[in-house]
Write a protein that holds these residues in place. Structure first.
Motif, PDB file in Angstrom:
ATOM      1  N   TYR A 288       0.975  -1.228   0.000  1.00 36.44           N
ATOM      2  CA  TYR A 288      -0.137   0.047  -0.014  1.00 36.44           C
ATOM      3  C   TYR A 288       0.852   1.219  -0.036  1.00 36.44           C
ATOM      4  O   TYR A 288       0.844   2.188   0.954  1.00 36.44           O
ATOM      5  CB  TYR A 288      -1.047  -0.029   1.372  1.00 36.44           C
ATOM      6  N   HIS A 317      -6.561   3.996   4.213  1.00 39.01           N
ATOM      7  CA  HIS A 317      -6.016   4.583   2.931  1.00 39.01           C
ATOM      8  C   HIS A 317      -6.263   6.094   2.651  1.00 39.01           C
ATOM      9  O   HIS A 317      -5.419   6.573   1.993  1.00 39.01           O
ATOM     10  CB  HIS A 317      -6.777   3.887   1.915  1.00 39.01           C
ATOM     11  N   ASN A 325     -10.245   1.272   4.308  1.00 40.31           N
ATOM     12  CA  ASN A 325      -9.499   0.598   5.015  1.00 40.31           C
ATOM     13  C   ASN A 325      -9.235  -0.757   4.652  1.00 40.31           C
ATOM     14  O   ASN A 325      -9.859  -1.279   3.991  1.00 40.31           O
ATOM     15  CB  ASN A 325      -9.602   0.678   6.282  1.00 40.31           C
ATOM     16  N   SER A 326      -8.123  -1.266   4.890  1.00 46.22           N
ATOM     17  CA  SER A 326      -7.886  -2.891   4.581  1.00 46.22           C
ATOM     18  C   SER A 326      -7.439  -3.468   5.865  1.00 46.22           C
ATOM     19  O   SER A 326      -6.860  -2.834   6.883  1.00 46.22           O
ATOM     20  CB  SER A 326      -6.720  -2.877   3.754  1.00 46.22           C
ATOM     21  N   VAL A 340      -5.814 -11.090   3.443  1.00 45.94           N
ATOM     22  CA  VAL A 340      -5.743  -9.873   3.125  1.00 45.94           C
ATOM     23  C   VAL A 340      -7.290  -9.452   2.710  1.00 45.94           C
ATOM     24  O   VAL A 340      -8.021 -10.305   2.156  1.00 45.94           O
ATOM     25  CB  VAL A 340      -5.111  -9.232   1.694  1.00 45.94           C
ATOM     26  N   HIS A 341      -7.965  -8.354   3.407  1.00 43.04           N
ATOM     27  CA  HIS A 341      -9.372  -8.212   3.361  1.00 43.04           C
ATOM     28  C   HIS A 341      -9.207  -6.505   2.929  1.00 43.04           C
ATOM     29  O   HIS A 341      -9.296  -5.809   3.839  1.00 43.04           O
ATOM     30  CB  HIS A 341     -10.061  -8.253   4.528  1.00 43.04           C
ATOM     31  N   ASN A 342      -9.283  -6.326   1.428  1.00 43.85           N
ATOM     32  CA  ASN A 342      -9.376  -4.738   1.012  1.00 43.85           C
ATOM     33  C   ASN A 342     -10.852  -4.509   0.706  1.00 43.85           C
ATOM     34  O   ASN A 342     -11.606  -5.125   0.659  1.00 43.85           O
ATOM     35  CB  ASN A 342      -8.656  -4.796  -0.181  1.00 43.85           C
TER      36      ASN A 342
END
Length: 410
Positions: A288, A317, A325-326, A340-342
């Motif tokens: 990121y 972000h 957010n992630s 990962v959870h985007n």
């Protein structure tokens, strides 16, 4: 009696009771709504004000950073501890993507046995740190800071959060009913009344009571929709049922929030070294590069003994908002990225839940929505005052009529 007369009489009785409910609720919770809305208005520009007053420390101003390296996170932690010497260990660190900005180290302790805010959080401090030499630029006592006290008055009236949130939430529920009843009472009967209800017609009016009445009705009308949004997003933090309802509504009927607690550290603890966190930090920065910042727990035991099911890193972000957010899950021992959870992986219900805070404080679209939230909060704050003055004026008028009637009888 004709059917029309019966209907009019029935509507008149209903409206009479709506008026009484609006009045009783207003007198009962007026002062509480005033406090909640004023503290909400004060908190809206918290980040903007702190970005100005803390600018000297938010940016470390280290020279020639292109030729220098950031110190390992564990070394930074030791240097911070040596300079500040707090009783409790550091809790987490917030790391900016912008290399010009300082790292933010937090001390945060929660006492479950306390009954008020000041005892519930024995320690909540923030240190701005130069990541290139470990120098502590400034330490802020967030617990006793102006904006955090304002926030906790707004959230729990400075009582323990676990039940103080209900002391705020219940009056807010009653206020929602007042908003609905207020719109019903405001609704104009005819065209002439409609012209008076939508804007101020004060050209030939000198009576302050009439002006106060207009302020209550007109400001109440224009703020009602926004006020409803602010109250519902506020109730989100007081009642689990509201959180569930919002998620279910916007996720298309799903009742369970995505759960990743089963993704856990599996590598041997012997694999964990002082550079494990640095490997995690490097991976987040690689994934990121255009984000604002991310935070990670430093892994120490704390007062509340709260255990995390896995090692998560929260990535913010945008600078002005949290809704985009992630969430990343790492193996705490090996530093391997497990999940990962985007934003693009989230359903609409998750996105709405993530945006709830930003909607509530007005930061969802930056400064324009903050201004709206600030103005609406002040409008809401004015409602108990103007409403009380209307009641007081009518009460005095009724007493005066009764006194005159008594004198005539005599």
């Amino acid at each position: 009696m004709s059917k029309n007369k019966k209907n009019k009489k029935g509507k008149g009785i209903i409206k009479k009771w709506i008026k009484k409910i609006h009045l009783w609720f207003g007198l009962f919770i007026g002062i509480l709504i005033l406090i909640i809305s004023l503290t909400g208005a004060l908190y809206v520009f918290k980040d903007d004000i702190e970005n100005i007053t803390r600018k000297e420390y938010i940016y470390h101003r280290e020279k020639n950073i292109d030729k220098k390296e950031v110190l390992p996170i564990r070394k930074l932690e030791k240097l911070v501890n040596a300079q500040v010497r707090e009783k409790y260990p550091l809790h987490w660190v917030n790391i900016p993507i912008d290399s010009q900005m300082s790292y933010m180290f937090y001390w945060y302790e929660h006492n479950d046995n306390a009954w008020n805010y000041f005892d519930e959080f024995p320690l909540f401090k923030l240190a701005y740190v130069n990541p290139y030499n470990g120098k502590v630029l400034k330490v802020y006592d967030e617990k006793n800071g102006f904006f955090n006290i304002v926030k906790m008055i707004h959230w729990s009236f400075l009582f323990k959060m676990e039940w103080g949130k209900y002391l705020v939430g219940i009056p807010v529920i009653l206020f929602v009913l007042m908003l609905i009843s207020g719109i019903i009472l405001w609704w104009p009967k005819n065209k002439a009344a409609r012209q008076q209800r939508f804007w101020f017609k004060w050209k030939n009016i000198k009576n302050w009571k009439r002006k106060n009445y207009d302020l209550h009705n007109i400001l109440g009308f224009y703020s009602s929709i926004f006020a409803l949004v602010l109250t519902i997003t506020g109730l989100f933090y007081s009642f689990l049922i509201v959180q569930t309802f919002i998620y279910t509504l916007f996720s298309g009927g799903k009742t369970e929030y995505p759960d990743f607690s089963h993704i856990k550290t599996s590598a041997d603890v012997e694999m964990r070294t002082d550079i494990t966190l640095n490997n995690i930090i490097d991976k987040v920065k690689e994934l990121y590069p255009q984000s604002h910042s991310f935070s990670l727990d430093l892994g120490h035991p704390h007062m509340d003994h709260h255990e995390h099911p896995n090692f998560q890193v929260f990535v913010k972000h945008l600078a002005y908002s949290y809704h985009k957010n992630s969430s990343l899950i790492f193996d705490e021992n090996s530093g391997e990225l497990l999940h990962v959870h985007n934003p693009e992986n989230k359903n609409f219900g998750e996105k709405v839940v993530a945006a709830n805070y930003d909607i509530h404080v007005g930061s969802i679209l930056g400064l324009p929505t903050k201004i709206i939230a600030f103005i609406v909060s002040l409008m809401i704050a004015s409602m108990p005052i103007t409403g009380f003055l209307i009641w007081r004026g009518r009460n005095k008028k009724n007493k005066s009529k009764k006194n005159k009637a008594k004198q005539l009888d005599l």
